[in-house]
Design a protein around this motif. Structure first.
Motif, PDB file in Angstrom:
ATOM      1  N   PHE A  13      -0.078  16.374 -17.241  1.00 23.09           N
ATOM      2  CA  PHE A  13      -1.515  17.687 -17.153  1.00 23.09           C
ATOM      3  C   PHE A  13      -2.911  16.845 -15.667  1.00 23.09           C
ATOM      4  O   PHE A  13      -4.165  17.957 -16.320  1.00 23.09           O
ATOM      5  CB  PHE A  13      -2.109  17.462 -18.163  1.00 23.09           C
ATOM      6  N   LEU A  17      -6.150  19.508 -14.817  1.00 19.93           N
ATOM      7  CA  LEU A  17      -7.487  19.301 -15.434  1.00 19.93           C
ATOM      8  C   LEU A  17      -8.029  18.787 -14.120  1.00 19.93           C
ATOM      9  O   LEU A  17      -9.684  19.316 -14.608  1.00 19.93           O
ATOM     10  CB  LEU A  17      -6.914  17.533 -16.199  1.00 19.93           C
ATOM     11  N   LEU A  20     -10.115  21.644 -13.349  1.00 22.80           N
ATOM     12  CA  LEU A  20     -10.453  22.106 -14.500  1.00 22.80           C
ATOM     13  C   LEU A  20     -11.595  21.821 -14.519  1.00 22.80           C
ATOM     14  O   LEU A  20     -13.041  22.595 -14.619  1.00 22.80           O
ATOM     15  CB  LEU A  20      -9.939  22.406 -15.832  1.00 22.80           C
ATOM     16  N   ALA A 283      -0.828  20.432 -21.093  1.00 22.47           N
ATOM     17  CA  ALA A 283      -1.107  20.392 -19.468  1.00 22.47           C
ATOM     18  C   ALA A 283      -1.297  22.365 -19.793  1.00 22.47           C
ATOM     19  O   ALA A 283      -2.254  22.718 -18.832  1.00 22.47           O
ATOM     20  CB  ALA A 283       0.179  20.335 -18.786  1.00 22.47           C
ATOM     21  N   ILE A 286      -4.448  23.047 -21.301  1.00 26.23           N
ATOM     22  CA  ILE A 286      -5.816  22.718 -19.651  1.00 26.23           C
ATOM     23  C   ILE A 286      -5.500  24.477 -19.104  1.00 26.23           C
ATOM     24  O   ILE A 286      -6.243  25.120 -18.585  1.00 26.23           O
ATOM     25  CB  ILE A 286      -5.056  21.404 -19.227  1.00 26.23           C
TER      26      ILE A 286
END
Length: 346
Positions: A13, A17, A20, A283, A286
């Motif tokens: 992830f 992340l 994002l 993940a 996300i």
């Protein structure tokens, strides 16, 4: 410090992340900080970040089911049509077109809509696991026929409804947060408990890596695939309820249109291989928020609709390159080569 960072980058992830957070940061800079503003009105939270979470809820639910399917090396491109079917059934029951004896009961409408999605998933699973049709072909059957089924249910009309209880599925709030987030939290929690606290998750990874070897070890490959496609259909039906409750109608032509591509993209951004094997539901969640954030960014920048898809595609290519191990190794080698030449010349 460097060793801790190296350990963090090993988590699936981590890079989704980072992407994002980067997109959110860019939005904050472009908007002059207004992107991060969260207002409280009547005890409810409002703002761009809340909108991303609310609007991304159906994609997060879809990504949960799609992750399991892709982890087995399969795919499901019928989820958009299943969303249309579930929304059509729920709205027609509440409207009284279907089962007038139910009296427009929201509980009956939701239950039957979810069962319809489950039935669609069971059908897909039967074609893939038992009939041995290629997943993309098997699910394409329902992708094409599903909207026709939804049109038959609504008699080719957009069915609008008036039900505060049904609206709550998308527009409700609990403790200031949108109700769809609680649906996502519940679904993800149950799924993670089942996957992590039982051998099921290992079976899924094993099937994705090598289904033939898995069969020889005693894993019931066909039954697990069947169950996973049924689960994906159920998740699609739940996402359809959230979408139809949001627009307060059943729009069979537009409900979930092309969302299957966003679902697959969200899972891919999350790092799950489309060939199957290792997977991560957090993940993928996300990844779903990344896709929704890109959409929100496009709208916030006022990009013309005709080039929205191009902009989105460019961002997605950049994200995929950032995550690509081979691409990062290539850059590292080139940078190291140039650095070595500079040292030699000096």
């Amino acid at each position: 410090m460097q060793s801790k960072l190296k350990k963090l980058t090993k988590y699936q992830f981590f890079w989704p992340l980072m992407v994002l957070l980067l997109i959110i940061l860019i939005n904050g800079i472009i908007s002059g900080g207004s992107f991060f503003q969260i207002n409280i009105v009547d005890g409810h939270l409002y703002g761009r970040l809340i909108d991303i979470l609310r609007n991304g809820s159906k994609l997060m639910i879809l990504a949960t089911g799609m992750t399991m399917v892709l982890a087995t090396g399969g795919t499901d491109i019928s989820v958009g049509s299943v969303m249309a079917i579930s929304g059509a059934i729920a709205c027609c029951i509440i409207d009284g077109r279907l089962l007038p004896s139910a009296g427009g009961s929201v509980a009956v409408a939701v239950t039957l809509a979810l069962l319809a999605g489950l039935a669609c998933g069971i059908w897909n699973g039967f074609l893939v696991a038992k009939v041995k049709i290629q997943p993309i072909v098997a699910t394409m059957i329902l992708m094409v026929a599903g909207r026709g089924i939804a049109q038959l249910v609504t008699q080719g009309k957009i069915v609008t409804i008036n039900s505060a209880g049904y609206y709550y599925i998308n527009g409700g709030y609990i403790l200031g947060l949108p109700f769809p987030l609680y649906i996502v939290a519940f679904v993800v929690l149950i799924t993670l408990l089942f996957v992590k606290k039982s051998a099921f998750g290992l079976f899924v990874e094993s099937i994705g890596c090598n289904s033939t070897a898995s069969k020889f070890t005693g894993i019931k490959v066909d039954n697990i695939k069947w169950a996973i496609y049924a689960f994906c259909g159920l998740m699609a039906a739940l996402a359809g309820l959230i979408e139809s409750a949001g627009i307060k109608a059943a729009d069979c032509n537009n409900c979930g249109l092309m969302i299957e591509l966003d679902g697959i993209l969200a899972v891919a951004i999350g790092g799950t291989s489309l060939a199957g094997g290792r997977f991560s539901i957090p993940a993928s969640l996300i990844g779903a928020l990344v896709v929704q954030s890109i959409t929100t960014t496009v709208l916030a920048l006022g990009i013309a609709p005709e080039i929205t898809s191009v902009f989105k595609a460019i961002v997605v290519v950049i994200i995929c390159l950032i995550q690509s191990k081979e691409f990062k190794e290539m850059l590292t080698k080139r940078f190291a080569g140039k650095k070595g030449k500079a040292v030699a010349q000096a």
